[in-house]
Write a protein that holds these residues in place. Sequence first.
Motif, PDB file in Angstrom:
ATOM      1  N   SER A  32       0.864  -1.184   0.000  1.00 40.93           N
ATOM      2  CA  SER A  32       0.000   0.000   0.000  1.00 40.93           C
ATOM      3  C   SER A  32       0.900   1.235   0.000  1.00 40.93           C
ATOM      4  CB  SER A  32      -0.883  -0.012   1.258  1.00 40.93           C
ATOM      5  OG  SER A  32      -1.274   1.295   1.603  1.00 40.93           O
ATOM      6  N   GLN A  56      -0.257  -2.401  -6.608  1.00 40.67           N
ATOM      7  CA  GLN A  56      -0.520  -2.299  -5.172  1.00 40.67           C
ATOM      8  C   GLN A  56      -1.275  -3.563  -4.749  1.00 40.67           C
ATOM      9  OE1 GLN A  56      -1.544   1.510  -2.655  1.00 40.67           O
ATOM     10  NE2 GLN A  56      -3.377   0.796  -3.688  1.00 40.67           N
ATOM     11  N   ARG A  60      -5.589  -0.100   0.473  1.00 39.11           N
ATOM     12  CA  ARG A  60      -6.607   0.091   1.519  1.00 39.11           C
ATOM     13  C   ARG A  60      -7.524   1.244   1.161  1.00 39.11           C
ATOM     14  NH1 ARG A  60      -4.692   2.087   5.725  1.00 39.11           N
ATOM     15  NH2 ARG A  60      -2.541   2.540   5.183  1.00 39.11           N
ATOM     16  N   GLN A  62     -11.523   3.245   2.433  1.00 37.94           N
ATOM     17  CA  GLN A  62     -12.288   3.670   3.607  1.00 37.94           C
ATOM     18  C   GLN A  62     -12.881   2.462   4.319  1.00 37.94           C
ATOM     19  OE1 GLN A  62     -13.244   7.116   4.449  1.00 37.94           O
ATOM     20  NE2 GLN A  62     -11.400   7.386   3.246  1.00 37.94           N
ATOM     21  N   LYS A 126     -17.993   5.426  -9.478  1.00 40.12           N
ATOM     22  CA  LYS A 126     -16.822   5.995  -8.797  1.00 40.12           C
ATOM     23  C   LYS A 126     -15.585   5.849  -9.676  1.00 40.12           C
ATOM     24  CE  LYS A 126     -14.414   5.239  -4.400  1.00 40.12           C
ATOM     25  NZ  LYS A 126     -14.651   4.946  -2.983  1.00 40.12           N
TER      26      LYS A 126
HETATM   27  C1  BTN Z   1     -11.762   4.703  -0.865  1.00 31.34           C
HETATM   28  O1  BTN Z   1     -12.443   5.149  -1.792  1.00 31.34           O
HETATM   29  O2  BTN Z   1     -12.220   3.871  -0.085  1.00 31.34           O
HETATM   30  C2  BTN Z   1     -10.367   5.196  -0.719  1.00 31.34           C
HETATM   31  C3  BTN Z   1      -9.431   4.488  -1.646  1.00 31.34           C
HETATM   32  C4  BTN Z   1      -7.996   4.955  -1.550  1.00 31.34           C
HETATM   33  C5  BTN Z   1      -7.078   4.111  -2.378  1.00 31.34           C
HETATM   34  C6  BTN Z   1      -5.694   4.689  -2.474  1.00 31.34           C
HETATM   35  S1  BTN Z   1      -4.708   3.861  -3.683  1.00 31.34           S
HETATM   36  C7  BTN Z   1      -3.277   4.653  -3.091  1.00 31.34           C
HETATM   37  C8  BTN Z   1      -3.381   4.731  -1.589  1.00 31.34           C
HETATM   38  N1  BTN Z   1      -2.845   3.546  -0.961  1.00 31.34           N
HETATM   39  C9  BTN Z   1      -3.777   2.832  -0.360  1.00 31.34           C
HETATM   40  O3  BTN Z   1      -3.579   1.757   0.251  1.00 31.34           O
HETATM   41  N2  BTN Z   1      -4.963   3.432  -0.474  1.00 31.34           N
HETATM   42  C10 BTN Z   1      -4.871   4.672  -1.198  1.00 31.34           C
END
Ligand code: BTN
Length: 262
Positions: A32, A56, A60, A62, A126
Amino acid sequence: MQSTHFDITSFQNHLRSQWLGHELVYEPELSSTNTCAKSINKGEVCHGTVVITDNQSGGRGQYERAWLSNPAENLTFSMIFEPSKHDALTLLTMACALSIAQMLESECEIMAKLKWPNDVMVGENKIAGLLTETQFNGRNLSRLVVGIGLNVNQLQFGPDHGNATSCKKESGKSWPREKLLAVLLSRIEYNYMLWQKLSGDLLCSVNQRLVGHGEWVHLIINGELSEERMKLVGVGEDGVLQVIDKAMNVHRYDHEQVRIKL
Ligand code: BTN
């Protein structure tokens, strides 16, 4: 489409920002980018460092959800900020979301809106999500990490993706990730400056793009669907969502408390 690695030279050739993205940490594969951005030692990063990967494996999102992204087709990256002010962080996330929508419009002619608090939408679908995380040194905010997943060239999305779309799905064309990221970082840098100044222009731009702005909507408050509709007044200076009920009472909710049900 043939997947290719992120081309750092091409990115740097397109980059016009003053500070954001000048320090770049690129890894072909990471669990991540947010986790990586939080784990790098203080002396090895600076305000404006960007961490990016092509693949990735443990992205992660929300609410402990996974963020799934095909290797080398999309943008998955995190920005490290060391802000001088520590309030209105939700508004900063929205300023970054606004920057994505502005970039999509200028570069790809895709009209996107912001869904409170962290989603960038094209219609019902989205196209990007943001995950903001904080790190504290005692009571002081030492690092703010804003992670962005933007679907660029991915065409197929599995059932785990929900209602996902991408630039390619919307426009029928492939897009160079390097140029899109470079333009996006300039937009974010500009909106970051507006956020620091608490500019009214930033609030206007965010609210103009906010899904449901000025409408009577149902809210999900602390996980429960509200019975009566509330009018969405918009995001305020402090980054809090303001709504009014039918008796004209004003209610204010932060990003953890409320979702909009359309
Ligand atoms: C969401 O819509 O739930 C949020 C998503 C966020 C994803 C990005 S990808 C780059 C960064 N690294 C992660 O592990 N998550 C964010």
